[in-house]
Scaffold this motif. Structure first.
Motif, PDB file in Angstrom:
ATOM      1  N   SER A 152       0.825  -1.209   0.000  1.00 56.52           N
ATOM      2  CA  SER A 152       0.000   0.000   0.000  1.00 56.52           C
ATOM      3  C   SER A 152       0.862   1.264   0.000  1.00 56.52           C
ATOM      4  N   LYS A 153       0.595   2.146  -0.941  1.00 61.69           N
ATOM      5  CA  LYS A 153       1.295   3.437  -0.986  1.00 61.69           C
ATOM      6  C   LYS A 153       1.047   4.215   0.286  1.00 61.69           C
ATOM      7  N   SER A 154      -0.184   4.256   0.735  1.00 63.03           N
ATOM      8  CA  SER A 154      -0.529   5.078   1.897  1.00 63.03           C
ATOM      9  C   SER A 154       0.084   4.542   3.183  1.00 63.03           C
ATOM     10  N   GLY A 210       7.513  15.473  -6.413  1.00 59.13           N
ATOM     11  CA  GLY A 210       6.907  14.852  -7.587  1.00 59.13           C
ATOM     12  C   GLY A 210       5.462  15.308  -7.739  1.00 59.13           C
ATOM     13  N   LEU A 211       4.533  14.368  -7.784  1.00 58.85           N
ATOM     14  CA  LEU A 211       3.095  14.688  -7.802  1.00 58.85           C
ATOM     15  C   LEU A 211       2.413  13.968  -6.633  1.00 58.85           C
ATOM     16  N   ALA A 212       3.228  13.651  -5.609  1.00 59.23           N
ATOM     17  CA  ALA A 212       2.765  12.816  -4.505  1.00 59.23           C
ATOM     18  C   ALA A 212       2.136  13.647  -3.394  1.00 59.23           C
ATOM     19  N   GLY A 213       0.838  13.516  -3.246  1.00 62.29           N
ATOM     20  CA  GLY A 213       0.133  14.224  -2.173  1.00 62.29           C
ATOM     21  C   GLY A 213       0.679  13.855  -0.810  1.00 62.29           C
ATOM     22  N   THR A 214       1.045  12.594  -0.626  1.00 64.82           N
ATOM     23  CA  THR A 214       1.543  12.188   0.697  1.00 64.82           C
ATOM     24  C   THR A 214       2.887  12.845   0.987  1.00 64.82           C
ATOM     25  N   VAL A 215       3.708  13.049  -0.043  1.00 71.60           N
ATOM     26  CA  VAL A 215       5.008  13.682   0.212  1.00 71.60           C
ATOM     27  C   VAL A 215       4.815  15.182   0.438  1.00 71.60           C
ATOM     28  N   LYS A 237      -0.381  23.064  -8.433  1.00 69.68           N
ATOM     29  CA  LYS A 237      -1.823  23.406  -8.453  1.00 69.68           C
ATOM     30  C   LYS A 237      -2.605  22.687  -7.351  1.00 69.68           C
ATOM     31  N   ARG A 238      -1.948  21.746  -6.675  1.00 69.18           N
ATOM     32  CA  ARG A 238      -2.688  20.937  -5.692  1.00 69.18           C
ATOM     33  C   ARG A 238      -2.814  21.692  -4.372  1.00 69.18           C
ATOM     34  N   PRO A 239      -3.940  21.523  -3.640  1.00 68.58           N
ATOM     35  CA  PRO A 239      -4.188  22.321  -2.431  1.00 68.58           C
ATOM     36  C   PRO A 239      -3.125  22.098  -1.351  1.00 68.58           C
ATOM     37  N   SER A 282      -7.749  15.204   2.991  1.00 68.00           N
ATOM     38  CA  SER A 282      -7.551  14.633   4.336  1.00 68.00           C
ATOM     39  C   SER A 282      -6.073  14.629   4.707  1.00 68.00           C
ATOM     40  N   GLN A 283      -5.218  14.704   3.702  1.00 66.69           N
ATOM     41  CA  GLN A 283      -3.779  14.642   3.966  1.00 66.69           C
ATOM     42  C   GLN A 283      -3.294  15.856   4.757  1.00 66.69           C
ATOM     43  N   MET A 284      -4.094  16.952   4.715  1.00 64.62           N
ATOM     44  CA  MET A 284      -3.726  18.133   5.521  1.00 64.62           C
ATOM     45  C   MET A 284      -3.751  17.752   6.997  1.00 64.62           C
ATOM     46  N   GLY A 320      -8.874  18.296  -7.001  1.00 63.48           N
ATOM     47  CA  GLY A 320      -7.521  18.686  -6.572  1.00 63.48           C
ATOM     48  C   GLY A 320      -6.560  17.519  -6.512  1.00 63.48           C
ATOM     49  N   HIS A 321      -6.903  16.402  -7.121  1.00 67.44           N
ATOM     50  CA  HIS A 321      -6.010  15.237  -7.124  1.00 67.44           C
ATOM     51  C   HIS A 321      -4.918  15.380  -8.191  1.00 67.44           C
ATOM     52  N   GLU A 322      -4.345  14.277  -8.621  1.00 70.49           N
ATOM     53  CA  GLU A 322      -3.266  14.347  -9.622  1.00 70.49           C
ATOM     54  C   GLU A 322      -3.684  15.130 -10.847  1.00 70.49           C
ATOM     55  N   THR A 323      -4.942  15.136 -11.092  1.00 66.72           N
ATOM     56  CA  THR A 323      -5.564  15.984 -12.095  1.00 66.72           C
ATOM     57  C   THR A 323      -6.980  16.266 -11.597  1.00 66.72           C
ATOM     58  N   ASP A 324      -7.702  17.093 -12.299  1.00 64.75           N
ATOM     59  CA  ASP A 324      -9.128  17.288 -11.966  1.00 64.75           C
ATOM     60  C   ASP A 324      -9.820  16.033 -12.470  1.00 64.75           C
ATOM     61  N   ARG A 325      -9.962  15.053 -11.579  1.00 61.55           N
ATOM     62  CA  ARG A 325     -10.412  13.726 -12.002  1.00 61.55           C
ATOM     63  C   ARG A 325     -11.854  13.743 -12.485  1.00 61.55           C
ATOM     64  N   LEU A 326     -12.671  14.638 -11.977  1.00 58.90           N
ATOM     65  CA  LEU A 326     -14.068  14.679 -12.436  1.00 58.90           C
ATOM     66  C   LEU A 326     -14.108  15.157 -13.884  1.00 58.90           C
ATOM     67  N   ASP A 345      -1.866  10.645 -14.472  1.00 59.50           N
ATOM     68  CA  ASP A 345      -2.619  10.144 -13.316  1.00 59.50           C
ATOM     69  C   ASP A 345      -2.726   8.621 -13.384  1.00 59.50           C
ATOM     70  N   HIS A 346      -2.077   7.957 -12.433  1.00 60.31           N
ATOM     71  CA  HIS A 346      -2.025   6.485 -12.406  1.00 60.31           C
ATOM     72  C   HIS A 346      -3.419   5.854 -12.406  1.00 60.31           C
ATOM     73  N   ARG A 347      -4.372   6.491 -11.737  1.00 56.41           N
ATOM     74  CA  ARG A 347      -5.692   5.869 -11.652  1.00 56.41           C
ATOM     75  C   ARG A 347      -6.500   6.092 -12.933  1.00 56.41           C
ATOM     76  N   MET A 348      -6.122   7.065 -13.741  1.00 58.60           N
ATOM     77  CA  MET A 348      -6.740   7.215 -15.065  1.00 58.60           C
ATOM     78  C   MET A 348      -6.237   6.096 -15.976  1.00 58.60           C
ATOM     79  N   GLY A 353       3.257   4.096 -12.753  1.00 57.08           N
ATOM     80  CA  GLY A 353       4.365   3.825 -11.821  1.00 57.08           C
ATOM     81  C   GLY A 353       4.288   4.647 -10.557  1.00 57.08           C
ATOM     82  N   LYS A 354       3.350   5.596 -10.519  1.00 60.18           N
ATOM     83  CA  LYS A 354       3.215   6.407  -9.288  1.00 60.18           C
ATOM     84  C   LYS A 354       2.949   5.493  -8.087  1.00 60.18           C
ATOM     85  N   THR A 355       2.093   4.449  -8.360  1.00 59.88           N
ATOM     86  CA  THR A 355       1.799   3.506  -7.270  1.00 59.88           C
ATOM     87  C   THR A 355       1.870   2.044  -7.691  1.00 59.88           C
TER      88      THR A 355
HETATM   89  C1  LIG Z   1      -4.996  11.055  -4.787  1.00 62.22           C
HETATM   90  C2  LIG Z   1      -4.068  10.107  -4.853  1.00 62.22           C
HETATM   91  O1  LIG Z   1      -2.743  10.263  -4.491  1.00 62.22           O
HETATM   92  P1  LIG Z   1      -2.012  11.411  -3.700  1.00 62.22           P
HETATM   93  O2  LIG Z   1      -3.030  12.438  -3.286  1.00 62.22           O
HETATM   94  O3  LIG Z   1      -1.384  10.706  -2.509  1.00 62.22           O
HETATM   95  O4  LIG Z   1      -0.981  11.977  -4.647  1.00 62.22           O
HETATM   96  C3  LIG Z   1      -4.352   8.723  -5.324  1.00 62.22           C
HETATM   97  O5  LIG Z   1      -3.430   7.864  -5.172  1.00 62.22           O
HETATM   98  O6  LIG Z   1      -5.475   8.489  -5.815  1.00 62.22           O
END
Ligand SMILES: C=C(OP(=O)(O)O)C(=O)O
Ligand SMILES: O=C(O)C1=C[C@@H](OP(=O)(O)O)[C@@H](O)[C@H](O)C1
Length: 416
Positions: free
Chosen positions: A23-25, A89-94, A119-121, A164-166, A331-337, A375-378, A401-403
């Motif tokens: 798990s990445k998280s 990188g583009l890692a919200g957790t980092v 651009k991410r919050p 939630s990462q805040m 506000g994720h790796e891209t505007d996923r919606l 975006d890995h999930r795309m 490869g992000k996750t």
């Molecule tokens: C939003 C995601 O990643 P992160 O915010 O950790 O970059 C994700 O893995 O779907």
């Protein structure tokens, strides 16, 4: 010109056994807790991917030793010090978990990342760090933390509805703050409740004293000992593989599924059953058998990592779907919606954005390019669509490869 991956169509019902990396998280929480602990820690079977290697690099830059040569990673804390530069990188957790640690260092720590990361919050957590006594400039990447070797800590109220990462980022470092931290959220709901529960669980497992009440988290100052942390397989990354059972009318078993977990991916048991699958669990194996694929009206706010794959399934369903509670995914790796709407409609779909999510009315889809926006999930959503729609060309497979760097091989193996 980005590379295109011809997403394979399922030739018949899939019948596969899948073993997934960590798990990445969980991995990135374990690395943070280990770097803040007394003494050496061992993280067993961590995920090796872009996000976790970025986390390892960030902690090394701050003075920790991270030995990632083997399957298990050994972390020895070091004196936290600058000057240093952290690439998120583009890692919200980092970008959200490391600044609260950097505030404990002595010296200047500069943060930057991929262009889109800017651009991410970030504003709420950087403002919170200033209130807790850290010297931080800016309200988005790039920014600088000027550490003095200690953070007073105390109480802070933030609007964490952007991520939630805040909250998780502040809580993970809080045991090392002078007065700990009391974090209070005020605003629209904080998303990703499962990840907040994971943060609290892993802090307590590392010896922290954490009290919670709705929208309030209190962490006492105290020593941490991460010790040995076992990382579970990444259950959110099981989503595309289990979805393959529904799309193909086959059967997929994911090995080593924990009987109890805080991971949001565990919700797949219920979500996929609601969409028409039969789900069974035995001795650590989770098996999904596909039949028809039904639409679903569901709030995914607490488990929004699953959204991209659920949306792809919904586009192939025999009825309409409504995915709610996911506004913050803009506000994720891209505007996923926007990305899901544009790309599924580009294949002939009928997806409409709502303020809080998506409405998906299935229609016969056709082949075409499925852009993935780094975006890995795309990528995973495109692969699921491709199973049922000939001619889907998924852009930039490598971004997965992000996750999950092994996604391409695992996907091919599943279809063999
Ligand atoms: C939003 C995601 O990643 P992160 O915010 O950790 O970059 C994700 O893995 O779907
Ligand atoms: O804390 C974590 O590990 C994560 C929390 C969630 O972030 P958001 O709350 O920003 O969605 C999730 O989407 C992300 O993939 C990982």
């Amino acid at each position: 010109m980005p590379e295109m991956w011809s997403a394979p169509v399922a030739a018949g019902p899939v019948d596969a056994l899948v073993t997934l990396p960590g798990s990445k998280s969980m991995t990135n929480r374990a690395l943070i807790l280990a770097a803040l602990s007394d003494g050496e820690s061992l993280v067993r079977r961590p995920l090796r991917s872009r996000d976790t290697l970025l986390m390892a690099g960030a902690l090394r830059a701050l003075g920790a030793s991270v030995d990632d040569a083997g399957a298990d990673w050994r972390i020895v804390p070091g004196e936290l010090r600058g000057p240093a530069t952290v690439d998120v990188g583009l890692a919200g957790t980092v970008m959200r978990f490391v600044p609260p640690v950097a505030a404990l260092a002595t010296g200047e720590i500069r943060f930057d990342g991929d262009p889109y990361a800017r651009k991410r919050p970030m504003g709420a957590i950087l403002a919170a760090l200033r209130i807790l006594g850290a010297d931080v400039d800016g309200d988005a990447l790039p920014f600088t933390v000027r550490g003095t070797g200690a953070v007073p800590g105390g109480s802070v109220t933030i609007d964490a509805s952007g991520s939630s990462q805040m909250v998780s980022g502040l809580l993970l470092a809080a045991p090392r703050y002078g007065k700990g931290a009391e974090v209070r959220h005020e605003g629209p709901p904080v998303p990703s409740g499962a990840h907040l529960t994971m943060t609290v669980r892993m802090l307590r497992d590392a010896g922290a004293t954490v009290e919670t009440e709705p929208d309030v988290w209190r962490v006492q100052p105290g020593r941490l000992r991460a010790g040995e942390i076992d990382i579970e397989p990444d259950l959110s990354n099981a989503a595309p593989f289990l979805a393959a059972a529904l799309v193909s009318g086959g059967r997929v078993t994911v090995r080593d599924w924990p009987a109890e977990t805080t991971q949001p991916g565990d919700e797949l048991r219920h979500l996929l059953a609601a969409m028409g699958a039969s789900v069974s669990y035995e001795d650590g194996d989770l098996t999904v058998r596909g039949g028809a694929v039904h639409g679903i009206d569901v709030d995914l706010g607490d488990v929004n990592e699953l959204t991209c794959v659920i949306a792809a399934l919904a586009a192939l369903a025999d009825g309409p779907s409504r995915l709610r509670g996911i506004a913050h995914m803009r506000g994720h790796e891209t505007d996923r919606l926007a990305a899901l709407t544009t790309e599924i409609n580009g294949l002939g779909g009928d997806v409409r954005e709502h303020p809080d999510g998506l409405e998906i009315r299935p229609r016969p889809l056709h082949g075409g390019v499925f852009h993935t926006y780094d975006d890995h999930r795309m990528v995973m959503a495109g692969a699921v669509l491709g199973l049922g729609v000939p001619g889907v060309e998924v852009e930039n497979l490598a971004t997965v490869g992000k996750t999950l760097p092994e996604f391409g091989e695992l996907w091919a193996e599943m279809l063999r």
